[in-house]
Structure formats: C-alpha cells, structure tokens
Scaffold this motif. Sequence first.
Motif, short mmCIF file in Angstrom:
data_model
loop_
_atom_site.label_atom_id
_atom_site.label_comp_id
_atom_site.label_asym_id
_atom_site.label_seq_id
_atom_site.Cartn_x
_atom_site.Cartn_y
_atom_site.Cartn_z
N MET A 1 0.83 -1.19 0.00
CA MET A 1 0.00 0.00 0.00
C MET A 1 0.87 1.25 0.00
O MET A 1 0.57 2.20 -0.71
CB MET A 1 -0.92 -0.06 1.23
CG MET A 1 -1.95 0.99 1.26
SD MET A 1 -3.19 0.71 0.00
CE MET A 1 -4.07 2.19 0.10
N TRP A 2 1.93 1.24 0.82
CA TRP A 2 2.80 2.43 0.87
C TRP A 2 3.52 2.63 -0.45
O TRP A 2 3.78 3.76 -0.86
CB TRP A 2 3.78 2.36 2.03
CG TRP A 2 3.09 2.52 3.34
CD1 TRP A 2 3.03 1.61 4.34
CD2 TRP A 2 2.34 3.65 3.80
NE1 TRP A 2 2.27 2.10 5.38
CE2 TRP A 2 1.84 3.35 5.07
CE3 TRP A 2 2.02 4.88 3.23
CZ2 TRP A 2 1.06 4.24 5.81
CZ3 TRP A 2 1.24 5.77 3.96
CH2 TRP A 2 0.77 5.44 5.23
N VAL B 1 -7.46 -1.48 -1.06
CA VAL B 1 -7.08 -0.16 -1.57
C VAL B 1 -8.28 0.80 -1.51
O VAL B 1 -8.14 1.95 -1.07
CB VAL B 1 -6.53 -0.27 -3.01
CG1 VAL B 1 -6.32 1.11 -3.63
CG2 VAL B 1 -5.22 -1.05 -3.01
N ALA B 2 -9.44 0.34 -1.94
CA ALA B 2 -10.64 1.18 -1.93
C ALA B 2 -11.04 1.59 -0.52
O ALA B 2 -11.60 2.67 -0.32
CB ALA B 2 -11.80 0.45 -2.61
N GLU B 3 -10.76 0.77 0.46
CA GLU B 3 -11.05 1.11 1.86
C GLU B 3 -10.07 2.12 2.43
O GLU B 3 -10.45 3.03 3.13
CB GLU B 3 -11.03 -0.16 2.72
CG GLU B 3 -12.28 -0.98 2.64
CD GLU B 3 -13.46 -0.31 3.30
OE1 GLU B 3 -13.31 0.33 4.37
OE2 GLU B 3 -14.56 -0.43 2.74
N LEU B 4 -8.79 1.93 2.13
CA LEU B 4 -7.75 2.73 2.79
C LEU B 4 -7.37 4.01 2.06
O LEU B 4 -7.03 5.01 2.69
CB LEU B 4 -6.48 1.88 2.97
CG LEU B 4 -6.62 0.65 3.86
CD1 LEU B 4 -5.32 -0.12 3.87
CD2 LEU B 4 -7.03 1.04 5.27
N LEU C 1 -6.14 7.99 3.38
CA LEU C 1 -4.78 8.44 3.12
C LEU C 1 -4.78 9.69 2.25
O LEU C 1 -3.98 10.60 2.45
CB LEU C 1 -3.96 7.33 2.47
CG LEU C 1 -3.72 6.10 3.34
CD1 LEU C 1 -3.11 4.99 2.51
CD2 LEU C 1 -2.84 6.44 4.52
N GLU C 2 -5.68 9.73 1.29
CA GLU C 2 -5.81 10.89 0.41
C GLU C 2 -6.15 12.15 1.22
O GLU C 2 -5.57 13.21 0.99
CB GLU C 2 -6.88 10.65 -0.65
CG GLU C 2 -7.12 11.84 -1.57
CD GLU C 2 -8.32 11.63 -2.46
OE1 GLU C 2 -8.22 11.98 -3.64
OE2 GLU C 2 -9.36 11.14 -1.98
#
Length: 65
Positions: free
Chosen positions: A1-2, A41-44, A48-49
């Motif tokens: 993810m990072w 990705v859709a959850e996190l 983060l954005e």
Amino acid sequence: MWDLVGRLGGQMRVAGRAIIGWDMSAALALARALGLNLMVVAELLPDLEAVMVRRINEKIGNPDG
C-alpha cells in the motif's frame, strides 16, 4: 500500500493553487498493476488521500486546503 501511495505523486488533482486529491482511476489502475487487493485499496486510499491533501495544502500555505 505504501508503495502505491509513494507512486501517486504524479497523479494529483489540482484546482488553482490547491491540491484536491489523487486521480482515483489512475490510483486503482496502478494498484491493480501492482497486484494489490483492490477492496483493501478502496477502503484505505480515501483516508490516506485526505491526510495527503491536508498536509500538502498546509505546506504550500493554501488557506482552502
């Protein structure tokens, strides 16, 4: 993810002098290419954005961010 987040620097949406977010279509396409779980990705990514937008706009001194 990072790794994904680190690669999204060129995928920013900008309005005037303010950063308003990432291009999520490009972000999801990159996540897919990297083999990431798109549900994760859709959850996190939106959270983060939001942090990214706030921090970058603070750094550039934009009162709208």
